[in-house]
Design a protein around this motif. Structure first.
Motif, PDB file in Angstrom:
ATOM      1  N   TYR A  18       0.787  -1.229   0.000  1.00 12.08           N
ATOM      2  CA  TYR A  18       0.000   0.000   0.000  1.00 12.08           C
ATOM      3  C   TYR A  18       0.826   1.290   0.000  1.00 12.08           C
ATOM      4  O   TYR A  18       0.372   2.304  -0.549  1.00 12.08           O
ATOM      5  CB  TYR A  18      -0.944   0.007   1.206  1.00 12.08           C
ATOM      6  CG  TYR A  18      -1.839  -1.202   1.258  1.00 12.08           C
ATOM      7  CD1 TYR A  18      -2.739  -1.474   0.234  1.00 12.08           C
ATOM      8  CD2 TYR A  18      -1.779  -2.098   2.318  1.00 12.08           C
ATOM      9  CE1 TYR A  18      -3.547  -2.594   0.257  1.00 12.08           C
ATOM     10  CE2 TYR A  18      -2.583  -3.233   2.367  1.00 12.08           C
ATOM     11  CZ  TYR A  18      -3.467  -3.475   1.329  1.00 12.08           C
ATOM     12  OH  TYR A  18      -4.265  -4.592   1.357  1.00 12.08           O
ATOM     13  N   VAL A  19       2.012   1.256   0.585  1.00 16.06           N
ATOM     14  CA  VAL A  19       2.834   2.468   0.630  1.00 16.06           C
ATOM     15  C   VAL A  19       3.750   2.558  -0.587  1.00 16.06           C
ATOM     16  O   VAL A  19       3.872   3.621  -1.206  1.00 16.06           O
ATOM     17  CB  VAL A  19       3.657   2.538   1.938  1.00 16.06           C
ATOM     18  CG1 VAL A  19       4.545   3.789   1.934  1.00 16.06           C
ATOM     19  CG2 VAL A  19       2.734   2.559   3.151  1.00 16.06           C
ATOM     20  N   PHE A  20       4.355   1.445  -0.957  1.00 13.25           N
ATOM     21  CA  PHE A  20       5.300   1.468  -2.077  1.00 13.25           C
ATOM     22  C   PHE A  20       4.687   2.012  -3.374  1.00 13.25           C
ATOM     23  O   PHE A  20       5.345   2.775  -4.088  1.00 13.25           O
ATOM     24  CB  PHE A  20       5.883   0.078  -2.311  1.00 13.25           C
ATOM     25  CG  PHE A  20       7.049  -0.253  -1.418  1.00 13.25           C
ATOM     26  CD1 PHE A  20       7.304   0.488  -0.261  1.00 13.25           C
ATOM     27  CD2 PHE A  20       7.912  -1.297  -1.729  1.00 13.25           C
ATOM     28  CE1 PHE A  20       8.381   0.182   0.566  1.00 13.25           C
ATOM     29  CE2 PHE A  20       8.997  -1.600  -0.918  1.00 13.25           C
ATOM     30  CZ  PHE A  20       9.226  -0.862   0.240  1.00 13.25           C
ATOM     31  N   SER A  73      12.641  -5.659  -0.970  1.00 16.33           N
ATOM     32  CA  SER A  73      11.461  -5.406  -1.812  1.00 16.33           C
ATOM     33  C   SER A  73      11.563  -4.056  -2.509  1.00 16.33           C
ATOM     34  O   SER A  73      11.149  -3.907  -3.665  1.00 16.33           O
ATOM     35  CB  SER A  73      10.184  -5.454  -0.959  1.00 16.33           C
ATOM     36  OG  SER A  73       9.999  -6.740  -0.395  1.00 16.33           O
ATOM     37  N   ALA A  74      12.122  -3.073  -1.810  1.00 16.25           N
ATOM     38  CA  ALA A  74      12.274  -1.746  -2.420  1.00 16.25           C
ATOM     39  C   ALA A  74      13.209  -1.801  -3.618  1.00 16.25           C
ATOM     40  O   ALA A  74      12.993  -1.119  -4.628  1.00 16.25           O
ATOM     41  CB  ALA A  74      12.797  -0.756  -1.393  1.00 16.25           C
ATOM     42  N   GLY A  75      14.268  -2.610  -3.510  1.00 20.96           N
ATOM     43  CA  GLY A  75      15.175  -2.743  -4.640  1.00 20.96           C
ATOM     44  C   GLY A  75      14.494  -3.335  -5.855  1.00 20.96           C
ATOM     45  O   GLY A  75      14.727  -2.915  -6.994  1.00 20.96           O
ATOM     46  N   GLU A  76      13.623  -4.328  -5.627  1.00 20.39           N
ATOM     47  CA  GLU A  76      12.941  -4.986  -6.733  1.00 20.39           C
ATOM     48  C   GLU A  76      11.812  -4.136  -7.306  1.00 20.39           C
ATOM     49  O   GLU A  76      11.645  -4.034  -8.518  1.00 20.39           O
ATOM     50  CB  GLU A  76      12.361  -6.324  -6.266  1.00 20.39           C
ATOM     51  CG  GLU A  76      13.406  -7.371  -5.919  1.00 20.39           C
ATOM     52  CD  GLU A  76      12.772  -8.681  -5.490  1.00 20.39           C
ATOM     53  OE1 GLU A  76      11.511  -8.723  -5.407  1.00 20.39           O
ATOM     54  OE2 GLU A  76      13.501  -9.651  -5.254  1.00 20.39           O
ATOM     55  N   ILE A  77      11.027  -3.507  -6.423  1.00 22.29           N
ATOM     56  CA  ILE A  77       9.807  -2.825  -6.857  1.00 22.29           C
ATOM     57  C   ILE A  77      10.062  -1.374  -7.233  1.00 22.29           C
ATOM     58  O   ILE A  77       9.561  -0.874  -8.249  1.00 22.29           O
ATOM     59  CB  ILE A  77       8.731  -2.911  -5.757  1.00 22.29           C
ATOM     60  CG1 ILE A  77       8.360  -4.381  -5.513  1.00 22.29           C
ATOM     61  CG2 ILE A  77       7.498  -2.095  -6.131  1.00 22.29           C
ATOM     62  CD1 ILE A  77       7.479  -4.597  -4.315  1.00 22.29           C
ATOM     63  N   LEU A  78      10.852  -0.675  -6.414  1.00 21.72           N
ATOM     64  CA  LEU A  78      11.071   0.754  -6.625  1.00 21.72           C
ATOM     65  C   LEU A  78      12.377   1.056  -7.328  1.00 21.72           C
ATOM     66  O   LEU A  78      12.660   2.214  -7.644  1.00 21.72           O
ATOM     67  CB  LEU A  78      11.013   1.497  -5.286  1.00 21.72           C
ATOM     68  CG  LEU A  78       9.695   1.388  -4.521  1.00 21.72           C
ATOM     69  CD1 LEU A  78       9.809   2.084  -3.172  1.00 21.72           C
ATOM     70  CD2 LEU A  78       8.556   1.995  -5.333  1.00 21.72           C
ATOM     71  N   ALA A  79      13.188   0.015  -7.563  1.00 22.88           N
ATOM     72  CA  ALA A  79      14.470   0.170  -8.276  1.00 22.88           C
ATOM     73  C   ALA A  79      15.340   1.237  -7.638  1.00 22.88           C
ATOM     74  O   ALA A  79      15.840   2.135  -8.302  1.00 22.88           O
ATOM     75  CB  ALA A  79      14.215   0.503  -9.746  1.00 22.88           C
ATOM     76  N   VAL A  80      15.512   1.144  -6.306  1.00 20.20           N
ATOM     77  CA  VAL A  80      16.349   2.113  -5.612  1.00 20.20           C
ATOM     78  C   VAL A  80      17.536   1.401  -4.980  1.00 20.20           C
ATOM     79  O   VAL A  80      17.434   0.291  -4.496  1.00 20.20           O
ATOM     80  CB  VAL A  80      15.557   2.872  -4.516  1.00 20.20           C
ATOM     81  CG1 VAL A  80      14.479   3.736  -5.129  1.00 20.20           C
ATOM     82  CG2 VAL A  80      14.955   1.921  -3.496  1.00 20.20           C
ATOM     83  N   ASP A  81      18.669   2.072  -5.029  1.00 20.12           N
ATOM     84  CA  ASP A  81      19.843   1.663  -4.270  1.00 20.12           C
ATOM     85  C   ASP A  81      19.822   2.504  -3.016  1.00 20.12           C
ATOM     86  O   ASP A  81      20.131   3.698  -3.034  1.00 20.12           O
ATOM     87  CB  ASP A  81      21.109   1.921  -5.092  1.00 20.12           C
ATOM     88  CG  ASP A  81      22.362   1.431  -4.375  1.00 20.12           C
ATOM     89  OD1 ASP A  81      22.380   1.474  -3.121  1.00 20.12           O
ATOM     90  OD2 ASP A  81      23.314   1.029  -5.059  1.00 20.12           O
ATOM     91  N   LEU A  82      19.426   1.896  -1.901  1.00 18.84           N
ATOM     92  CA  LEU A  82      19.167   2.695  -0.708  1.00 18.84           C
ATOM     93  C   LEU A  82      20.389   3.465  -0.236  1.00 18.84           C
ATOM     94  O   LEU A  82      20.275   4.584   0.250  1.00 18.84           O
ATOM     95  CB  LEU A  82      18.637   1.800   0.410  1.00 18.84           C
ATOM     96  CG  LEU A  82      17.277   1.141   0.130  1.00 18.84           C
ATOM     97  CD1 LEU A  82      16.801   0.360   1.336  1.00 18.84           C
ATOM     98  CD2 LEU A  82      16.247   2.191  -0.243  1.00 18.84           C
TER      99      LEU A  82
END
Length: 515
Positions: free
Chosen positions: A470-472, A502-511
């Motif tokens: 829901y947030v992503f 999950s953020a790497g896969e879904i949002l394509a971010v390198d934290l």
């Protein structure tokens, strides 16, 4: 279990001959003395209602059975529904009943009908439920299984969709003047806002409408913008019935062009000639030749290429009549202003009532899109900001705020769940300036968490999945979204490792780089 209920068949009556046939043989019906000499079918009434198709669509017609329904389409609307009593292939009868057929293509596939019910359902709703890419039927054709299921889910059954209460006869709609509008806070009572925010919202919208402006509701995702627009339009239709006949909602897409908003040419089912098909905006002004005034809600308007989608409407929304590059019955389509209009619109004329308004919603995450709107477009709108509530800094205040909303939503949540969701809300809304989420997303998190086992580890796993679900989606394309994810991951109430993965896969971010 396999569905064995009635089917639905779409029957357009687009050109003038088809319209005349529809009124004469479906709405009015034909005297039995005219029908009986040409058929062996027996009838219980003195008036026979019937529709027909060419032999070229026999493959669709042959699947029509007694108990199915025809839904009749014109100008972007399914205007009537009627139950099928029987079918018959009968060229002699078809030529007798519909002599105005296309040369050498008589309507010989007959469908006998019960009394029609007026339904006035926007085709975009029906076709959206069916998953179709276009909002108009390509000739006589069945509605697919997905559409049948969608109508059953929305209306309870096909019978309820097709035989619900008929709309009352519409009064003459006032198009010349606009009433002085007062929208009370109670009009949006279904939504919860703290303090006096309801009063501020409805007051701003009332002022904008009375100033002749269209309205854009902007703000963070989840703040209730679309619901506010819907409730306001419902109020206008119910309280100002002399001016408004209802409202419609649609969602903008990147594929929109003036065909969706203004309209364009489509081949007619009967003779294949091109006929003008009105778009979303023009359908709000006239249906089946009758003047309408339906405010239009365009959800997520910034998803559309405004110049490509609105074209000639720039002129209309700027308060000027417009002539379109299309013709109907040999005359150019005109959209006129209600304040300067007298009489009844002709077939080629559409009249925009003085009180008609366009409502649009837009996430402030995407507010840079505002600068892609032309000044001529923007100056016709008032922008009403719907803000997310301030989330307290302390955990006790966060828990109390989420609990306040949970009570309104009638969601059962223990203290630990309220605290965890409050911490996530605060982390999300404070990680990056002006990057907030509203209560609707918190409601989703709470509802998801409500199903979780009560042990802490299970709660962390469920809340982690809920944040991803829901947030992503609200963070896609948002600058510095990695910082938001990192702030949530570091709260301790979610599985930080899983959230970062999950953020790497879904949002394509390198934290490490994006945070």
């Amino acid at each position: 279990m396999t569905y064995d209920g009635p089917g639905v068949f779409r029957a357009p009556y687009g050109n003038d001959d088809a319209l005349e046939n529809f009124h004469r043989t479906v709405l009015d019906g034909v005297e039995i003395e005219t029908v009986a000499p040409h058929t062996e079918v027996t009838f219980d009434n003195d008036v026979v209602r019937l529709w027909g198709t060419k032999e070229t669509v026999e493959s669709s017609w042959s699947n029509v059975s007694p108990g199915d329904y025809l839904i009749f389409y014109r100008d972007g609307t399914y205007t009537h529904a009627v139950e099928v009593l029987g079918t018959e292939k009968n060229e002699d009868l078809g030529r007798q009943i519909w002599p105005n057929h296309e040369a050498d293509k008589p309507w010989i596939c007959i469908v006998y009908l019960d009394v029609p019910t007026r339904i006035d359902v926007d085709s975009s709703l029906v076709h959206g439920l069916a998953g179709y890419d276009i909002d108009y039927p390509m000739g006589f054709s069945p509605l697919n299984d997905m559409g049948i299921g969608g109508l059953r889910g929305k209306y309870g059954s096909i019978e309820q969709f097709a035989t619900g209460p008929e709309r009352e006869t519409l009064p003459d709609i006032e198009v010349v003047s606009a009433p002085s509008i007062t929208i009370p806070p109670e009009a949006i009572s279904e939504l919860y806002f703290p303090n006096k925010q309801k009063q501020e919202i409805t007051s701003q919208i009332s002022t904008a409408i009375n100033a002749g402006k269209h309205v854009v509701l902007t703000g963070p995702p989840g703040t209730g913008k679309t619901e506010i627009a819907r409730l306001v339009c419902e109020y206008l239709a119910s309280e100002y019935g002399d001016h408004y006949t209802g409202y419609q909602t649609t969602t903008a897409t990147a594929d929109w062009s003036t065909f969706e908003t203004v309209g364009g040419y489509m081949p007619d089912e009967g003779d294949g000639d091109l006929q003008f098909e009105p778009g979303q905006v023009l359908r709000r002004f006239k249906r089946d030749g009758v003047q309408q005034n339906e405010p239009l809600i365009v959800d997520e308007i910034n998803r559309a290429d405004i110049d490509k989608a609105f074209g000639q409407l720039f002129t209309l929304l700027s308060g000027h009549a417009v002539q379109l590059p299309y013709k109907r019955a040999g005359r150019e389509i005109e959209v006129k202003l209600g304040e300067n209009f007298e009489g009844t619109p002709e077939a080629h004329e559409y009249v925009m009532p003085a009180s008609w308004r366009l409502f649009a919603t837009m996430n402030s995450y995407d507010k840079t899109s505002l600068y892609e709107l032309s000044y001529a477009f923007m100056r016709r709108f008032a922008f009403v900001h719907i803000d997310a509530p301030s989330v307290p800094e302390d955990e006790a205040g966060q828990t109390a705020l989420v609990g306040e909303y949970a009570n309104v939503w009638e969601i059962t949540a223990d203290e630990d769940s309220l605290r965890a969701v409050g911490i996530v809300w605060h982390a999300t809304n404070t990680a990056v300036q002006n990057r907030n989420i509203g209560p609707a997303i918190i409601k989703d998190l709470l509802s998801h968490l409500e199903q979780a086992p009560r042990d802490p580890e299970a709660r962390r796993r469920v809340l982690t999945r809920a944040v991803v679900s829901y947030v992503f989606p609200q963070l896609e394309g948002v600058p510095r979204r990695g910082r938001v994810v990192e702030r949530i991951a570091s709260t301790g109430v979610v599985d930080g490792k899983e959230l970062r993965r999950s953020a790497g896969e879904i949002l394509a971010v390198d934290l490490e780089q994006d945070g």
